[in-house]
Design an enzyme around this catalytic site. Structure first.
Site, PDB file in Angstrom:
ATOM      1  N   GLY A  11     -25.493   3.650  24.592  1.00 56.36           N
ATOM      2  CA  GLY A  11     -24.654   3.270  25.560  1.00 56.36           C
ATOM      3  C   GLY A  11     -24.269   4.206  26.728  1.00 56.36           C
ATOM      4  N   ASP A  32     -27.885   3.664  17.291  1.00 59.19           N
ATOM      5  CA  ASP A  32     -27.427   2.719  18.191  1.00 59.19           C
ATOM      6  C   ASP A  32     -28.183   1.376  17.694  1.00 59.19           C
ATOM      7  OD1 ASP A  32     -26.772   0.936  20.535  1.00 59.19           O
ATOM      8  OD2 ASP A  32     -26.213   2.866  21.344  1.00 59.19           O
ATOM      9  N   LYS A  92     -15.573  -5.184  13.578  1.00 55.91           N
ATOM     10  CA  LYS A  92     -16.365  -4.690  12.395  1.00 55.91           C
ATOM     11  C   LYS A  92     -16.640  -3.216  12.965  1.00 55.91           C
ATOM     12  CE  LYS A  92     -19.518  -7.083  10.101  1.00 55.91           C
ATOM     13  NZ  LYS A  92     -20.822  -7.957   9.916  1.00 55.91           N
ATOM     14  N   GLY A 103     -17.286   8.672   6.295  1.00 51.69           N
ATOM     15  CA  GLY A 103     -17.671   8.853   4.931  1.00 51.69           C
ATOM     16  C   GLY A 103     -19.168   9.676   5.437  1.00 51.69           C
ATOM     17  N   ALA A 115     -14.003   8.144  19.531  1.00 56.10           N
ATOM     18  CA  ALA A 115     -14.034   7.587  20.755  1.00 56.10           C
ATOM     19  C   ALA A 115     -12.844   6.724  20.558  1.00 56.10           C
ATOM     20  CB  ALA A 115     -15.432   7.223  21.402  1.00 56.10           C
ATOM     21  N   TYR A 146     -10.491  -5.722  20.488  1.00 56.83           N
ATOM     22  CA  TYR A 146     -10.811  -4.060  20.921  1.00 56.83           C
ATOM     23  C   TYR A 146      -9.674  -3.495  20.622  1.00 56.83           C
ATOM     24  CZ  TYR A 146     -12.766  -0.337  23.666  1.00 56.83           C
ATOM     25  OH  TYR A 146     -13.294   0.813  24.259  1.00 56.83           O
ATOM     26  N   TYR A 160      -8.261   9.835   6.801  1.00 56.65           N
ATOM     27  CA  TYR A 160      -9.306  10.675   6.407  1.00 56.65           C
ATOM     28  C   TYR A 160      -8.946  12.245   6.449  1.00 56.65           C
ATOM     29  CZ  TYR A 160     -13.188   7.777   4.814  1.00 56.65           C
ATOM     30  OH  TYR A 160     -13.954   7.117   3.760  1.00 56.65           O
ATOM     31  N   ARG A 187     -17.949  -4.522  34.434  1.00 55.91           N
ATOM     32  CA  ARG A 187     -16.591  -3.843  35.067  1.00 55.91           C
ATOM     33  C   ARG A 187     -16.361  -3.782  36.344  1.00 55.91           C
ATOM     34  NH1 ARG A 187     -16.095   0.262  29.845  1.00 55.91           N
ATOM     35  NH2 ARG A 187     -18.255   0.272  29.810  1.00 55.91           N
TER      36      ARG A 187
HETATM   37  N1  UDP Z   1     -12.086  -6.368  37.503  1.00 53.33           N
HETATM   38  C1  UDP Z   1     -11.977  -7.344  38.824  1.00 53.33           C
HETATM   39  N2  UDP Z   1     -13.321  -7.844  39.325  1.00 53.33           N
HETATM   40  C2  UDP Z   1     -14.358  -7.482  38.288  1.00 53.33           C
HETATM   41  C3  UDP Z   1     -14.297  -6.829  37.282  1.00 53.33           C
HETATM   42  C4  UDP Z   1     -12.991  -6.315  36.857  1.00 53.33           C
HETATM   43  O1  UDP Z   1     -10.987  -7.570  39.468  1.00 53.33           O
HETATM   44  O2  UDP Z   1     -15.329  -8.021  38.873  1.00 53.33           O
HETATM   45  C5  UDP Z   1     -10.580  -6.034  37.253  1.00 53.33           C
HETATM   46  C6  UDP Z   1     -10.112  -6.225  35.783  1.00 53.33           C
HETATM   47  O3  UDP Z   1      -9.495  -7.576  35.758  1.00 53.33           O
HETATM   48  C7  UDP Z   1      -9.232  -5.228  35.593  1.00 53.33           C
HETATM   49  C8  UDP Z   1      -9.774  -4.073  36.485  1.00 53.33           C
HETATM   50  O4  UDP Z   1     -10.535  -4.620  37.474  1.00 53.33           O
HETATM   51  O5  UDP Z   1      -8.006  -5.295  36.256  1.00 53.33           O
HETATM   52  C9  UDP Z   1     -10.499  -2.988  35.501  1.00 53.33           C
HETATM   53  O6  UDP Z   1     -11.475  -4.004  34.724  1.00 53.33           O
HETATM   54  P1  UDP Z   1     -12.719  -3.025  33.887  1.00 53.33           P
HETATM   55  O7  UDP Z   1     -13.353  -4.349  33.214  1.00 53.33           O
HETATM   56  O8  UDP Z   1     -13.371  -2.460  34.687  1.00 53.33           O
HETATM   57  O9  UDP Z   1     -12.028  -2.175  32.842  1.00 53.33           O
HETATM   58  P2  UDP Z   1     -10.776  -2.572  31.916  1.00 53.33           P
HETATM   59  O10 UDP Z   1     -10.073  -3.960  31.945  1.00 53.33           O
HETATM   60  O11 UDP Z   1     -11.373  -2.357  30.685  1.00 53.33           O
HETATM   61  O12 UDP Z   1      -9.674  -1.511  32.144  1.00 53.33           O
END
Ligand code: UDP
Length: 310
Positions: A11, A32, A92, A103, A115, A146, A160, A187
């Site tokens: 990742g 992975d 999961k 484990g 993480a 999540y 643990y 993102r």
């Molecule tokens: N976001 C956005 N446009 C995009 C992708 C994300 O406005 O195309 C916004 C999303 O709604 C959030 C922020 O950017 O408010 C960060 O989103 P990201 O998915 O990067 O991370 P996370 O939500 O997990 O913090």
């Protein structure tokens, strides 16, 4: 020299972590199932002495032969787009996957590093968020798959530690970006950069007043390794406390790329936290860690990388 197992090693963060460990002389077993990653992220690693790739889903029983000094559990869909698409797998890997990783660590007498995430704070009502803040999560909201998986993972890790005396670390990772993010990761940083480079509209969710605090990946990896090498067994936030609105981030990406793309406002993302910023006093005090790369410099490096690849 140590031998580390990195789950989710293909990742975004996992592959940077594998590189960081190899660069300092450690051996790495990268595990992975490639559900949200590909072997492309391991280019330059496969074939390197001390590096081994194992295709395996950590939610199933994990067996690694030979000595292991550290298990770093990074496997999980991490982008909201991915975990909303894969809710059961996300639950999961946070629960069964963490149990299997613990484990393995116990059987090898290894250190276990989880993480975890700023998402354990949910839509926070305390700002910025210190590790002592217990969060504001909707367990039945879409992001609960999540957030609650990671909260369970933290609880399991501490069990643990307390019950078995396992040597454990928990890092709460705040938004991190940089080269080798997937262009279709979904993102904010990767979307905005790709949209700007392609001359497409930047898709801001809602009014863009929601905030995030973006950490450049090199800073993040330095913090993770400092935590691994420490004896700090309480959770530690690693992130950059420089908080910006999503609209500000979109404007910055346009400036850095010189793109003439428009900014378009769409519907707000479901369950989207309104504000997020780490209190990094614990990392500063116990690890001597602070981020060094500002948002503009980091976005410049990230955009240059995407421009050269895509
Ligand atoms: N976001 C956005 N446009 C995009 C992708 C994300 O406005 O195309 C916004 C999303 O709604 C959030 C922020 O950017 O408010 C960060 O989103 P990201 O998915 O990067 O991370 P996370 O939500 O997990 O913090």
């Amino acid at each position: 020299m140590a031998r580390a197992v990195v789950t989710g090693g293909a990742g975004f963060l996992g592959s940077h972590l594998c590189r960081g460990l190899l660069d300092r002389g450690d051996e790495v077993v990268c595990m992975d199932n490639l559900s949200t990653s590909s072997l492309d992220s391991l280019s330059g690693l496969v074939g390197r002495p001390g590096f081994e790739f194992v295709e395996h889903d950590v939610s199933e029983f994990v067996d690694v032969s030979g000595p292991v000094d550290a298990v770093l559990h990074f496997a999980s869909p991490a982008s909201p787009a991915d975990y909303l698409r894969m809710p059961i797998q996300t639950l999961k890997v946070g629960s069964l996957g963490t149990h299997n990783g613990l484990g393995l660590a116990l059987s090898k007498k290894a250190t276990f590093l989880l993480a975890s995430t700023s998402e354990v704070y949910g839509d926070p009502q305390v700002h910025p968020q210190p590790e002592t803040y217990q969060g504001h999560v909707d367990p039945v909201g879409p992001r609960g798959v999540y957030d609650e998986a990671k909260r369970f993972a933290e609880a399991m890790t501490m069990a643990y530690h307390r019950h078995h005396g396992l040597d454990t670390r928990i890092v709460r990772i705040f938004n991190t970006y940089g080269p080798r993010m997937r262009p279709d990761d979904g993102r904010a940083v990767s979307n905005f950069v790709m949209q700007a480079l392609r001359g497409r509209p930047l898709t801001v969710h809602g009014d863009g007043a929601q905030t995030r605090s973006f950490c450049y990946v090199d800073d993040q990896i330095r913090g993770l390794l400092a935590l691994l090498d420490s004896d700090v067994r309480v959770p530690v936030n690693i992130g950059n406390p420089d908080e910006v609105t999503v609209a500000e981030l979109a404007r910055l990406v346009l400036e850095v790329t010189g793109s003439g793309s428009p900014i378009e406002h769409g519907d707000p993302a479901p369950d989207d936290p309104g504000r997020r910023c780490p209190d990094i006093e614990r990392a500063r005090r116990h690890l001597g860690w602070t981020p060094e790369i500002g948002l503009r410099a980091g976005v410049e490096r990230t955009a240059a990388w995407f421009a050269s690849r895509c």
